[in-house]
Design an enzyme around this catalytic site. Structure first.
Site, PDB file in Angstrom:
ATOM      1  N   LYS A 124      -7.548  -2.640   5.642  1.00  8.38           N
ATOM      2  CA  LYS A 124      -7.887  -3.724   5.326  1.00  8.38           C
ATOM      3  C   LYS A 124      -7.446  -4.839   4.624  1.00  8.38           C
ATOM      4  O   LYS A 124      -7.794  -5.888   3.945  1.00  8.38           O
ATOM      5  CB  LYS A 124      -7.690  -2.783   3.261  1.00  8.38           C
ATOM      6  N   SER A 139      -7.332   3.254   8.390  1.00 11.85           N
ATOM      7  CA  SER A 139      -7.572   3.124   6.647  1.00 11.85           C
ATOM      8  C   SER A 139      -6.820   1.914   6.219  1.00 11.85           C
ATOM      9  O   SER A 139      -7.520   0.920   5.469  1.00 11.85           O
ATOM     10  CB  SER A 139      -7.784   4.888   6.407  1.00 11.85           C
ATOM     11  N   ASP A 144     -14.781   1.702   6.292  1.00 18.13           N
ATOM     12  CA  ASP A 144     -13.516   2.071   5.404  1.00 18.13           C
ATOM     13  C   ASP A 144     -13.974   2.964   5.018  1.00 18.13           C
ATOM     14  O   ASP A 144     -13.791   4.011   4.088  1.00 18.13           O
ATOM     15  CB  ASP A 144     -12.810   1.848   5.531  1.00 18.13           C
ATOM     16  N   ARG A 169     -13.357  11.730   4.412  1.00 19.10           N
ATOM     17  CA  ARG A 169     -11.361  11.974   4.686  1.00 19.10           C
ATOM     18  C   ARG A 169     -11.589  13.467   4.047  1.00 19.10           C
ATOM     19  O   ARG A 169     -10.684  14.434   4.184  1.00 19.10           O
ATOM     20  CB  ARG A 169     -10.856  11.301   4.361  1.00 19.10           C
ATOM     21  N   HIS A 228       1.017  -1.402   0.271  1.00 17.66           N
ATOM     22  CA  HIS A 228      -0.006   0.094  -0.298  1.00 17.66           C
ATOM     23  C   HIS A 228       0.732   0.799   0.454  1.00 17.66           C
ATOM     24  O   HIS A 228       1.861   1.245   0.649  1.00 17.66           O
ATOM     25  CB  HIS A 228      -0.669   0.100   1.332  1.00 17.66           C
TER      26      HIS A 228
END
Length: 484
Positions: free
Chosen positions: A201, A197, A175, A182, A96
């Protein structure tokens, strides 16, 4: 695939305004209070104004490690948690990025890891602020479906080895709601919200190893290495406590990654990388992050060996083949997937579409390119339709920019240095002026630019890329990473 059981009893539910007021005043939220809050978000019983107020309270007052860990766990448990075959366990990996300009790494890395035998169930997001999202890039491809059920994700991993999907009502639904809010409540840069967040996931994906690309610089959420490091530490600490073998790589984001910015253009550049071509900085980041993951999950004896394996999949076409297979498996017609996978750039443009106008800007003076600032470019592209100013707003995937120069290169006055792709609205004079300000020239001699990777953070501390690239044998390092 199993539905998680109900959490511990809540007793009398706390008042939502009282929870907002408590966090506003800097108090610590209890586990049951966080659970109630997340469940209210997932069920849709929390008003949008209340959600915005709580996000801002968290942004201003923060959360400690235990609060952040609880928030992450509860968000992961707000939907289904993926279950995989036992023999996949050590092969389940993911990456990520905290978001940057021109960051198309996931498009090349996921299929490269799949070509190395890994399973990559990547749940990604849309753009936040001036940064574009992986899902937005992939939706530039006609027919690509980001909506996949847990059963479909398992089938994709069996067939292809990787998938890139969005949050759904089944997967981390809390989320999904908070992520979009956000972006429009100026709370994108909250450390606990970012941590929860991202890792909710990954916890729902049930991955065994995770590498996090934490950006810093003028075009990142955090402008300096010192400011980005606490986020990296938070991610590694919470990820490790969730039982995920977690490493954070801190990378520079002052200039764009690669030479192309914009959804369709970034797909094209990712395809170049998948063919063993394209910008050196993109290839280095893909191979480094992939090398870390192969090391973390025991498929390589060092980060360097893992990076070499990833590079081989880019050069021999196997990663590109997995990308083409993923496109087709996620809804792209076979002839279009084939044109993107093996076609010429012109054939690829025919699939993705080309903006109606292209304009090149010229250098105003001689000089060596000291920097190309990413933020002004991203902001202009956002104004031209590449980004959103409100939730659910459509975007123009064809808007983008091509850098025609590289950092360290000598440039002559009047030479083109950037090409802007746009439709409507048209490029304005103030935008041209802003773009020209992104080109930083100096009188120095040409030079080789520094790499993107600044340091790598393990649970036991920071290491340099050079140290990990040459380190043979996993030994105590992997033991401290909690890899099994």
């Amino acid at each position: 695939m199993e539905q998680p059981g109900p959490g511990p009893g809540l007793g009398s539910a706390p008042s939502l305004p009282a929870l907002i007021r408590k966090k506003r005043d800097g108090e610590r939220l209890q586990d049951t209070e966080i659970r109630h809050l997340v469940q209210a978000v997932a069920r849709g019983t929390l008003q949008e104004g209340q959600m915005g107020a709580m996000l801002m309270a968290i942004r201003l007052r923060g959360m400690d490690l235990e609060e952040t860990l609880t928030l992450t766990r509860e968000m992961a448990a707000s939907g289904r948690v993926l279950e995989w075959p036992e023999d996949w366990q050590r092969l389940l990996v993911d990456k990520h990025s905290t978001g940057g300009v021109g960051d198309k790494v996931s498009l090349a890395l996921a299929p490269a890891l799949a070509a190395c035998g890994c399973k990559v169930p990547m749940i990604s997001g849309r753009g936040l602020g001036h940064t574009a999202g992986t899902l937005d890039k992939l939706e530039a491809v006609p027919g690509f479906s980001i909506s996949q059920s847990p059963e479909q994700m398992r089938s994709l991993l069996e067939q292809v080895g990787c998938c890139i999907v969005g949050q759904s009502e089944e997967l981390v639904p809390a989320d999904k709601v908070l992520y979009s809010l956000r972006d429009v409540t100026a709370t994108v840069d909250s450390l606990p919200l970012i941590t929860a967040s991202i890792l909710s996931k990954k916890a729902a994906e049930k991955v065994s190893a995770l590498v996090l690309d934490v950006k810093f610089g003028s075009a990142a959420l955090y402008t300096s290495l010192e400011r980005a490091r606490p986020l990296a530490q938070s991610l590694v600490s919470v990820g490790s406590r969730l039982g995920i073998c977690t490493v954070a790589v801190l990378t520079r984001m002052d200039g764009p990654l690669g030479q192309r910015v914009g959804h369709s253009l970034e797909v094209l550049e990712a395809l170049q990388c998948l063919e063993g071509r394209g910008p050196a900085d993109l290839r280095q980041l893909v191979t480094t992050l992939g090398g870390c993951l192969l090391w973390q999950c025991g498929q390589a004896s060092s980060v360097g060996q893992g990076a070499t394996r990833i590079a081989a999949t880019l050069d021999d076409g196997s990663a590109r083949g997995r990308f083409q297979a993923m496109l087709q498996a996620q809804g792209v017609e076979a002839d279009l997937a084939r044109a993107l996978g093996t076609g010429t750039e012109e054939q690829r443009f025919q699939v993705l579409g080309r903006a109606g106008a292209q304009e090149e800007l010229l250098a105003a003076q001689d000089g060596t390119v000291q920097q190309v600032e990413a933020l002004p470019i991203a902001r202009v592209l956002h104004e031209l339709g590449a980004g959103r100013t409100q939730q659910g707003q459509p975007i123009n995937h064809r808007v983008g920019a091509e850098l025609l120069v590289a950092v360290g290169q000598r440039l002559v006055k009047g030479s083109p240095w950037i090409r802007i792709h746009y439709d409507t609205p048209e490029l304005s004079d103030p935008q041209r002026h802003a773009l020209q300000g992104a080109l930083v020239l100096a009188s120095s001699e040409p030079f080789a630019p520094s790499g993107k990777v600044a340091e790598i953070l393990l649970p036991q501390g920071s290491r340099s890329l050079e140290e990990l690239m040459g380190e043979q044998g996993l030994g105590s390092s992997r033991a401290q990473l909690s890899c099994t």
